[in-house]
Design a protein around this motif. Structure first.
Motif, PDB file in Angstrom:
ATOM      1  N   THR A   1    -125.803   3.785  -2.841  1.00 50.31           N
ATOM      2  CA  THR A   1    -125.752   2.885  -1.882  1.00 50.31           C
ATOM      3  C   THR A   1    -125.345   1.395  -2.395  1.00 50.31           C
ATOM      4  O   THR A   1    -124.695   0.670  -1.741  1.00 50.31           O
ATOM      5  N   ASP A   2    -125.965   1.238  -3.408  1.00 51.76           N
ATOM      6  CA  ASP A   2    -125.614  -0.165  -4.199  1.00 51.76           C
ATOM      7  C   ASP A   2    -124.070  -0.044  -4.697  1.00 51.76           C
ATOM      8  O   ASP A   2    -123.457  -1.074  -4.997  1.00 51.76           O
ATOM      9  N   TYR A   3    -123.372   1.046  -5.184  1.00 54.80           N
ATOM     10  CA  TYR A   3    -122.071   1.211  -5.313  1.00 54.80           C
ATOM     11  C   TYR A   3    -121.151   0.944  -4.058  1.00 54.80           C
ATOM     12  O   TYR A   3    -120.126   0.481  -4.042  1.00 54.80           O
ATOM     13  N   ILE A   4    -121.776   1.572  -3.024  1.00 51.35           N
ATOM     14  CA  ILE A   4    -120.881   1.486  -1.725  1.00 51.35           C
ATOM     15  C   ILE A   4    -120.819  -0.006  -1.165  1.00 51.35           C
ATOM     16  O   ILE A   4    -119.862  -0.536  -1.003  1.00 51.35           O
ATOM     17  N   ILE A   5    -121.893  -0.657  -1.124  1.00 49.19           N
ATOM     18  CA  ILE A   5    -121.986  -1.960  -0.849  1.00 49.19           C
ATOM     19  C   ILE A   5    -122.958  -2.824  -1.969  1.00 49.19           C
ATOM     20  O   ILE A   5    -124.261  -2.311  -1.795  1.00 49.19           O
ATOM     21  N   SER A   6    -122.499  -3.624  -2.759  1.00 45.29           N
ATOM     22  CA  SER A   6    -123.266  -4.234  -3.774  1.00 45.29           C
ATOM     23  C   SER A   6    -124.677  -4.931  -3.318  1.00 45.29           C
ATOM     24  O   SER A   6    -124.450  -5.391  -2.021  1.00 45.29           O
TER      25      SER A   6
END
Length: 186
Positions: free
Chosen positions: A28-33
């Motif tokens: 999820t941190d790749y999807i939205i930093s």
């Protein structure tokens, strides 16, 4: 945009798109930093940051109706719903992957993002970046057809009726507003 066609076995829904390939463990941190999650909840703002840490130009290249095709464990990491909001805001309505993190799957159902599991070992090798794809749903049955001629067929796991019903309503809150309770789809 979904299109429905009649079939002797029921109603066939075809969701056409363009494949956007990702690998395994897209968290999820790749999807939205993490640094962007707290900046705004406005979908028009969030869409600009989709996958920016993996590919700074990705969000700008997304077209409405693109379909994400990924490997194992899509959506792992934090349980922040904003990761689903960001994907939907970008115009993506379907993600096909070998497997999904359970919290991402639940957040996707709640928000009307359709997640399709295709347990094919070579899913990401079976589809090329930018290739025409079409998700075919006939009741709970699902398959991803690949290429302009749709000759390559990737079988997918069945989609529970309640998931399809919640998606058609636009997510869990619109579903509950309409039905006031969970009920078996008719």
């Amino acid at each position: 945009m979904d299109s429905s066609l009649s079939s002797s076995a029921g109603s066939l829904t075809v969701i056409p798109g363009r494949a956007r390939l990702l690998g395994d463990d897209i968290n999820t941190d790749y999807i939205i930093s993490s640094s962007r999650k707290k900046d705004s909840l406005d979908p028009d703002v969030l869409r600009r940051y989709l996958l920016e840490d993996l590919d700074p130009g990705f969000a700008g290249s997304v077209q409405d109706g693109d379909i994400l095709v990924a490997g194992h464990n899509f959506g792992c990491g934090s349980a922040m719903e904003v990761a689903v909001t960001t994907v939907l805001a970008a115009g993506i309505r379907v993600v096909v992957a070998r497997s999904f993190a359970r919290t991402y799957w639940r957040n996707a159902v709640n928000n009307g993002l359709l997640l399709i599991t295709a347990p094919t070992e070579d899913l990401c090798e079976s589809v090329r970046e930018g290739e025409t794809v079409a998700l075919h749903l006939l009741g709970a049955s699902a398959e991803l057809r690949v290429g302009a001629d749709e000759r390559r067929v990737i079988p997918c796991e069945p989609v529970p009726d309640i998931v399809l019903t919640i998606r058609e309503a636009g997510g869990l809150v619109p579903y509950l507003r309409r039905h006031r309770k969970f009920s078996e789809p008719t």
